[in-house]
Design a protein around this motif. Structure first.
Motif, mmCIF file in Angstrom:
data_model
loop_
_atom_site.group_PDB
_atom_site.id
_atom_site.type_symbol
_atom_site.label_atom_id
_atom_site.label_comp_id
_atom_site.label_asym_id
_atom_site.label_seq_id
_atom_site.Cartn_x
_atom_site.Cartn_y
_atom_site.Cartn_z
ATOM 1 N N ALA A 1 0.244 -2.269 -0.895
ATOM 2 C CA ALA A 1 1.032 -2.237 -2.120
ATOM 3 C C ALA A 1 1.521 -0.830 -2.401
ATOM 4 O O ALA A 1 1.110 0.139 -1.768
ATOM 5 C CB ALA A 1 0.189 -2.748 -3.281
ATOM 6 N N VAL A 2 2.387 -0.721 -3.369
ATOM 7 C CA VAL A 2 2.862 0.590 -3.805
ATOM 8 C C VAL A 2 1.657 1.437 -4.191
ATOM 9 O O VAL A 2 0.690 0.957 -4.785
ATOM 10 C CB VAL A 2 3.815 0.440 -5.005
ATOM 11 N N THR A 3 1.698 2.706 -3.852
ATOM 12 C CA THR A 3 0.591 3.615 -4.125
ATOM 13 C C THR A 3 0.129 3.490 -5.572
ATOM 14 O O THR A 3 0.930 3.582 -6.511
ATOM 15 C CB THR A 3 1.022 5.071 -3.845
ATOM 16 N N GLU A 4 -1.165 3.291 -5.763
ATOM 17 C CA GLU A 4 -1.734 3.139 -7.098
ATOM 18 C C GLU A 4 -1.742 4.466 -7.845
ATOM 19 O O GLU A 4 -1.404 4.554 -9.011
ATOM 20 C CB GLU A 4 -3.147 2.576 -6.988
ATOM 21 N N ARG A 5 -2.148 5.495 -7.142
ATOM 22 C CA ARG A 5 -2.282 6.812 -7.758
ATOM 23 C C ARG A 5 -2.372 7.823 -6.631
ATOM 24 O O ARG A 5 -2.945 7.540 -5.581
ATOM 25 C CB ARG A 5 -3.523 6.776 -8.644
ATOM 26 N N SER A 6 -1.825 9.008 -6.840
ATOM 27 C CA SER A 6 -1.859 9.982 -5.750
ATOM 28 C C SER A 6 -1.830 11.404 -6.289
ATOM 29 O O SER A 6 -1.494 11.641 -7.453
ATOM 30 C CB SER A 6 -0.672 9.777 -4.801
ATOM 31 N N MET A 7 -2.179 12.312 -5.400
ATOM 32 C CA MET A 7 -2.055 13.738 -5.646
ATOM 33 C C MET A 7 -1.125 14.268 -4.549
ATOM 34 O O MET A 7 -1.585 14.695 -3.488
ATOM 35 C CB MET A 7 -3.427 14.414 -5.568
ATOM 36 N N ASP A 8 0.162 14.154 -4.778
ATOM 37 C CA ASP A 8 1.164 14.628 -3.828
ATOM 38 C C ASP A 8 0.992 13.954 -2.467
ATOM 39 O O ASP A 8 0.938 14.614 -1.426
ATOM 40 C CB ASP A 8 1.084 16.158 -3.692
ATOM 41 N N ALA A 9 0.861 12.639 -2.479
ATOM 42 C CA ALA A 9 0.715 11.863 -1.249
ATOM 43 C C ALA A 9 1.459 10.550 -1.409
ATOM 44 O O ALA A 9 1.798 10.130 -2.511
ATOM 45 C CB ALA A 9 -0.767 11.622 -0.959
ATOM 46 N N ARG A 10 1.700 9.875 -0.273
ATOM 47 C CA ARG A 10 2.483 8.651 -0.311
ATOM 48 C C ARG A 10 1.918 7.674 0.706
ATOM 49 O O ARG A 10 1.597 8.052 1.835
ATOM 50 C CB ARG A 10 3.946 8.963 0.007
ATOM 51 N N VAL A 11 1.806 6.413 0.314
ATOM 52 C CA VAL A 11 1.392 5.352 1.215
ATOM 53 C C VAL A 11 2.506 4.319 1.255
ATOM 54 O O VAL A 11 2.921 3.802 0.214
ATOM 55 C CB VAL A 11 0.083 4.688 0.752
ATOM 56 N N GLU A 12 2.992 4.047 2.451
ATOM 57 C CA GLU A 12 4.044 3.052 2.620
ATOM 58 C C GLU A 12 3.693 2.184 3.813
ATOM 59 O O GLU A 12 3.592 2.688 4.940
ATOM 60 C CB GLU A 12 5.404 3.715 2.832
ATOM 61 N N GLY A 13 3.509 0.902 3.555
ATOM 62 C CA GLY A 13 3.167 -0.005 4.636
ATOM 63 C C GLY A 13 1.885 0.417 5.318
ATOM 64 O O GLY A 13 0.840 0.524 4.701
#
Length: 546
Positions: free
Chosen positions: A514-526
């Protein structure tokens, strides 16, 4: 909320965030340069606003202060340095009115040599308290009875001319070890615990909980295997050269733990949090928290070590999952005995602020309870205290290889004013200039401050089911990235931490995220994550491969 209502929630500790206050350095209310109980009471609204569940107060009992309160001369009274019994009662009442619980630090393995019990015990070999401490005859050549060592350096045995015997001290020579093989000693210490429970405390942090009992036969400890050193200790301290099979962690210790738990169970909601230092830390933790008859939870030193690489921390979690996954662990990345985490984990690279954020995100992502040491929410760094200003006896003994514990114990900065809002007098340890811009007044209300980060993440931790109830499933680490999942029957939360000063990619073995829940200057895609240096990302897995 009154105390009766607080005590109805007997499981409060399972996901609690506990804030450690080192009273000498938290808030001085009378200008003598030393923090006190009234000062803590005045700052309780700050702790409530931060979002913690309980406050753990380091020792404030009567003491000659050779080890700053961890050498108790009267377990049933407040040292005048910190105030009065009435001041403590007021603190507890105020905390409970704010729905904060109060835990106090019980130091039961040893007392001060100024305690009346020790004065009686050392008088001769036949008095009623003669066996309340650990006494032993010298060897025929006059040397100590065995090879046990003090953590503070040298032999763990001190010669006493009155009895013409040695007594055991695992720490300073002025901290003789109580003899838990004597039933009357156990009974007396249980009465100490009862005394404070009656006065409203919500539990105890138990100092050196696995040190209470020693081997009756006084057998020598064997050496560590070549090239290995015990726990997180440094080779500069010979204590680390031994396998501590006989001077602590004895089976009889659990008998006393069970007696103490039975006492606490008579005060609903009262909790036992043990400090465990042992060669096999998580195995010992599992034993000490087994079932419902021993400690509710305990912590070890594995996250208090200097090694902070992704593979090392993955190994720590692997050890936990192997040896203590069903146990109740309380995690911490800092306390009054170790270098502050923003400095200690400098191998991560980045700034002290980035390291402080990343350490907090990691801490709050782990299952069970957590301890936050005062000032971590401000990003305080370790202070380089000059040798001539050192107060810590351990630091003075081990200098210059180890600088001791003063650098993490300097006063809390509340403002930029002289004395940092901590005192109107001369502080007992120097206040670091670099801490003044990090003062509470500078951060509270600033949405971009580290304090605001803590408030936000503590709130998320409180309301995120996966963080409170999910199991921990470790994923394969890389040289840069620590990865695990918190899993409930309803959801999976992916947790990624780039523990390096360089950007990192991490491939996720998932069909979709899913779309990133929360991050510190990071990204999760697929199935791919891209993390900036010293950053973290949290994402919900919405489809798993089989």
């Amino acid at each position: 909320m009154n105390h009766a209502r607080l005590r109805q929630d007997t499981g409060w500790w399972r996901h609690a965030v506990i804030y450690e206050v080192y009273p000498r350095s938290f808030q001085d209310s009378n200008g003598d340069g030393i923090g006190d109980l009234d000062g803590i009471t005045a700052r309780l609204p700050y702790l409530k606003g931060l979002g913690v569940d309980a406050v753990w107060i380091a020792p404030f009992f009567r003491s000659p202060m050779r080890d700053f309160g961890y050498d108790v001369s009267d377990y049933l009274d407040v040292d005048p340095m910190f105030g009065t019994m009435r001041a403590f009662e007021t603190l507890v009442e105020c905390a409970h009115s704010l729905e904060l619980r109060v835990m106090i630090d019980l130091v039961l393995s040893h007392s001060s040599d100024q305690h009346p019990w020790f004065a009686a015990s050392r008088a001769d070999r036949s008095n009623l308290q003669a066996d309340w401490y650990v006494w032993a005859d010298a060897k025929p050549d006059g040397t100590p009875p065995n090879n046990w060592l003090s953590i503070f350096g040298g032999s763990a045995w001190q010669w006493d001319t009155r009895r013409e015997q040695y007594y055991l001290h695992n720490f300073l020579a002025s901290q003789p070890d109580l003899n838990f093989h004597t039933p009357a000693v156990q009974d007396a210490l249980l009465e100490v615990a009862r005394f404070w429970l009656v006065r409203g405390v919500d539990g105890f942090r138990l100092d050196t909980v696995n040190f209470y009992t020693h081997d009756r036969q006084l057998r020598n400890n064997p050496p560590q295997p070549a090239g290995r050193f015990a726990g997180a200790a440094h080779r500069s301290n010979p204590y680390a050269w031994q396998r501590h099979l006989h001077d602590k962690t004895q089976p009889e210790n659990l008998v006393f733990i069970e007696r103490l738990r039975a006492l606490c169970d008579g005060f609903p909601g009262a909790v036992l949090l043990g400090e465990i230092g042992d060669d096999q830390q998580y195995k010992t933790l599992a034993e000490y928290t087994e079932g419902d008859r021993r400690l509710q939870m305990a912590y070890v030193f594995r996250l208090l070590e200097r090694d902070c690489s992704a593979r090392h921390l993955a190994g720590v979690l692997e050890e936990y999952l192997r040896d203590a996954s069903r146990s109740r662990v309380c995690w911490s990345v800092g306390n009054h005995d170790v270098e502050r985490v923003a400095s200690r984990w400098s191998a991560w690279g980045g700034t002290a602020r980035q390291r402080a954020e990343l350490a907090a995100a990691l801490l709050l992502s782990l299952p069970g309870g957590k301890c936050v040491y005062q000032g971590e929410e401000l990003g305080l760094t370790e202070v380089d205290v000059p040798f001539e200003q050192l107060r810590d006896p351990f630091g003075i003994t081990m200098w210059p290889q180890k600088m001791g514990r003063d650098g993490c114990r300097t006063p809390m900065p509340w403002t930029r004013a002289p004395g940092a809002g901590f005192t109107t007098g001369t502080p007992w340890l120097p206040i670091a200039d670099e801490h003044l811009p990090l003062a509470v007044r500078e951060q509270v209300g600033d949405p971009h401050s580290l304090h605001a980060f803590y408030v936000d993440w503590l709130g998320w931790h409180r309301h995120e089911p996966a963080l409170r109830h999910g199991s921990l499933q470790l994923l394969a680490p890389t040289d840069q990235v620590l990865a695990f999942e918190r899993v409930t029957p309803d959801e999976t939360l992916l947790c990624l931490f780039n523990l390096s000063g360089e950007a990192a990619d991490y491939r996720i073995d998932r069909a979709a995220v899913a779309v990133t829940e929360r991050s510190m200057d990071a990204r999760v895609e697929g199935g791919q994550a891209r993390l900036a240096p010293c950053s973290a990302a949290f994402a919900r897995v919405v489809q798993k491969t089989k």
